[in-house]
Design an enzyme around this catalytic site. Sequence first.
Site, short mmCIF file in Angstrom:
data_model
loop_
_atom_site.label_atom_id
_atom_site.label_comp_id
_atom_site.label_asym_id
_atom_site.label_seq_id
_atom_site.Cartn_x
_atom_site.Cartn_y
_atom_site.Cartn_z
N LEU A 1 -26.29 -55.70 47.39
CA LEU A 1 -26.14 -54.12 48.27
C LEU A 1 -24.75 -54.12 47.54
CD1 LEU A 1 -28.80 -54.61 50.45
CD2 LEU A 1 -28.85 -54.29 48.35
N HIS A 2 -24.28 -53.41 46.57
CA HIS A 2 -22.62 -53.51 46.78
C HIS A 2 -22.71 -51.76 47.59
CE1 HIS A 2 -22.14 -56.13 43.37
NE2 HIS A 2 -23.33 -55.43 42.60
N ASP A 3 -22.82 -51.05 47.35
CA ASP A 3 -22.90 -49.60 47.46
C ASP A 3 -22.87 -49.36 48.82
OD1 ASP A 3 -24.22 -47.84 44.82
OD2 ASP A 3 -22.22 -48.52 44.97
#
Length: 317
Positions: free
Chosen positions: A245-247
């Site tokens: 979940l980079h963002d």
Amino acid sequence: MLKRPIIMDVDTGVDDTLALLLVAGSDKLDLKAITTVFGNSSVEDTTKNTLKICELLKLDVPVAAGAYRPVIDPPIDYSIAPMVDIHGRDGLGNVGNRLPEPTKQVENMPAVDLMAKAVRESEEKVTIVATAPLTNIATFLMAYPDLRSKIECIALMGGAAFGGNMGFSVEANIGHDPDAAKIVFMSDVPKYMFSLDATMGCFITDDERQAIADNGGETGVWLKDCMQQYSDIYKALGGLPGAVLHDSLPVAWLLDESVVEFKHCYVDVELKGVKTRGCTVTDLANYTGKAPNTYVSMKADREKLINMHVEAVKKFK
Ligand code: RIB
Ligand code: CA
């Protein structure tokens, strides 16, 4: 309690969707506007996806479409681009068609003008959260230099001090528009770079995805399913336990600063390297002697980040 005014610039996108969930589930943030850009998919698709997600998450904020291509590099041909598969052919894990066609309309102005309007109208300085290629942000900084003083900071998901996910030393958001990234990193606006160094550890397991489904009603079930393909690819290609979940990390930091550890250092963007164009050259040891210009995320608290999503989705139970 004063809410922190923010603008989000997104290429929705599976992980962009989860970042928007954190915004929707919080009472600490005042989301002024969302702008869209090419990246995970075409700007037409990222815009339509963003409108759908705004309706799913009950985000009643203006949305304006931005750049369809990088400032210099040629436009991406999405009919052959591999990255579309990571986020599904529709950019929403191939379950976007389970959401109704959006009734929400995109604003009749370009993204940079909506950014300028939101910043001008805000009494407080505005934080820009960028979870996509930096084309809109660079264009905004160039078109409205007078508004730089009203930006609190740019919290951008992108870059890497070590490694990459678009080639061995380039991260996708930077690699999709290195020239725009250079403009942003060379600007005098305070910058926080949520790089792969921290985000690659922010995976969500199958059990944790199930917890989102269990705690979020139909919305939670859809979000779980939206992450399915993205998760399968990260397991197969990256050997990770699930989707990354980079963002979400820049939004999570706005909600709880303890979720990330930073190192303040000088960051530049390589533009000329045959194999390294788009690399965020990160001077962790201060070899250059140049003054630090960016806070670089070196570590994240994964469990704290994931729990924020489970808490946020309860709003939709
Ligand atoms: O490298 C990860 C970034 O690229 C994320 O923003 C993801 O949505 C993709 O845009
Ligand atoms: Ca993104």
